[in-house]
Write an enzyme that holds these catalytic residues in place. Structure first.
Site, short mmCIF file in Angstrom:
data_model
loop_
_atom_site.label_atom_id
_atom_site.label_comp_id
_atom_site.label_asym_id
_atom_site.label_seq_id
_atom_site.Cartn_x
_atom_site.Cartn_y
_atom_site.Cartn_z
N CYS A 1 35.24 33.54 50.49
CA CYS A 1 33.82 33.60 50.15
C CYS A 1 33.12 32.38 50.74
CB CYS A 1 33.65 33.60 48.63
SG CYS A 1 31.93 33.48 48.12
N HIS B 1 44.34 28.55 39.00
CA HIS B 1 43.54 29.59 39.65
C HIS B 1 43.60 29.40 41.17
CE1 HIS B 1 39.97 31.86 40.95
NE2 HIS B 1 40.12 32.54 39.83
N HIS C 1 40.73 40.18 41.86
CA HIS C 1 41.46 40.32 40.61
C HIS C 1 41.01 41.58 39.86
CE1 HIS C 1 42.65 35.80 40.53
NE2 HIS C 1 43.56 36.54 41.10
N GLU D 1 41.50 29.72 43.54
CA GLU D 1 40.39 28.97 44.14
C GLU D 1 40.60 27.47 43.97
OE1 GLU D 1 35.67 28.08 43.42
OE2 GLU D 1 36.37 30.13 43.03
#
Length: 289
Positions: free
Chosen positions: A106, A134, A41, A136
């Site tokens: 990640c 979001h 981002h 994630e």
């Protein structure tokens, strides 16, 4: 002007890893290289990656504009999963496109997904402390086997159905103190709650360093990073909690010399998706005042 730079400002290791993986393919001549949504981002960094042949694609539903030759996998476009991770359903869809698939999730996010998957199979419902919009959190919900809930407040917990066994985790970029408070509240609310502190160390370090800047004598804090970067927005919020003037900017061009000259000591920090060149430019501009 004295500039105090936070020790942990800038790219976290998960972001560095995702960029390195993606760039490796682009530099091998494997173009185009696609990323499933923005790799990180940060608009300025995404523009640099675009110049290297790395293209962000949205939620497309067909192969219409992507040429794929199943008989020559080594010559096909590459699809890279960004650092935020994706749901199992999304993973299967992307693989079905026939492109060469590379996962740059990640590893810290992968650990969270693993904990959710393990406990979901044991019958636990999952509470995720995170922003339901979001990427994630969206990806993590995909591992809950349909029994996952995103919360950000005690009111959200109160609105949940009666749950017997709960696995509680956090989106990796949230506030530490809020997760501690809400996990304790959940323990009081439900019969069995297993709490896993999944806020990543990079996030913790950056939050700790913002508080340290205030203690070191910063009269104001400049936070560098995308306005849509969750961890950067959190840093700016935490800086304001120190009762210091706080300036959330993306580039040095947004700094007002007249405004900055009000201070003699300024603290500088940056989100986990902010590249070093942007931090250096801001520090140089401040030091020149």
């Amino acid at each position: 002007m004295k500039v105090l730079r936070a020790k942990s400002a800038g790219f976290c290791w998960g972001v560095e890893r995702a960029i390195e993986i993606t760039r490796d393919y682009a530099h091998q001549g494997r173009k185009p290289v696609y990323t499933d949504g923005p790799l990180i981002h940060n608009r300025q960094m995404m523009e640099k990656l675009s110049e290297e042949g790395i293209r962000e694609v949205g939620d497309y539903q067909s192969r219409a504009n992507i040429a794929v030759n199943p008989a020559a996998p080594g010559e096909n476009p590459v699809m890279v999963v960004r650092a935020h991770g994706i749901s199992p359903e999304r993973r299967n869809y992307l693989k079905s496109l026939g492109m060469d698939f590379k996962d740059a999730t990640c590893p810290d996010v992968g650990i969270i997904a693993g904990k959710i998957r393990l406990h979901a199979k044991k019958g636990y419902a999952t509470i995720i402390f995170g922003d339901k919009n979001h990427p994630e959190a969206i990806g993590l919900l995909g591992y809950t086997e349909g029994r996952g809930y995103c919360i950000t407040s005690k009111a959200d917990i109160d609105a949940l159905p009666a749950l017997e066994r709960v696995c509680m985790v956090s989106q990796s970029t949230m506030f530490m103190h809020e997760f501690a408070e809400l996990s304790e509240y959940a323990r009081q609310k439900f019969k069995e709650v297993l709490v896993f502190d999944t806020i990543c160390q990079a996030t913790k370090d950056r939050q700790t360093d913002v508080v340290a800047l205030a203690r070191q004598g910063a009269q104001a804090i400049v936070v560098i990073g995308g306005h849509h970067s969750a961890n950067t927005v959190k840093l700016a919020s935490l800086a304001r909690l120190q009762n210091l003037p706080t300036y959330h900017i993306e580039t040095a061009a947004e700094l007002s010399p007249e405004e900055m000259k009000k201070f003699t000591v300024i603290g500088v920090t940056a989100g986990a998706s902010t590249p070093e060149f942007l931090i250096s430019e801001v520090c140089a501009k401040l030091e020149a005042l």
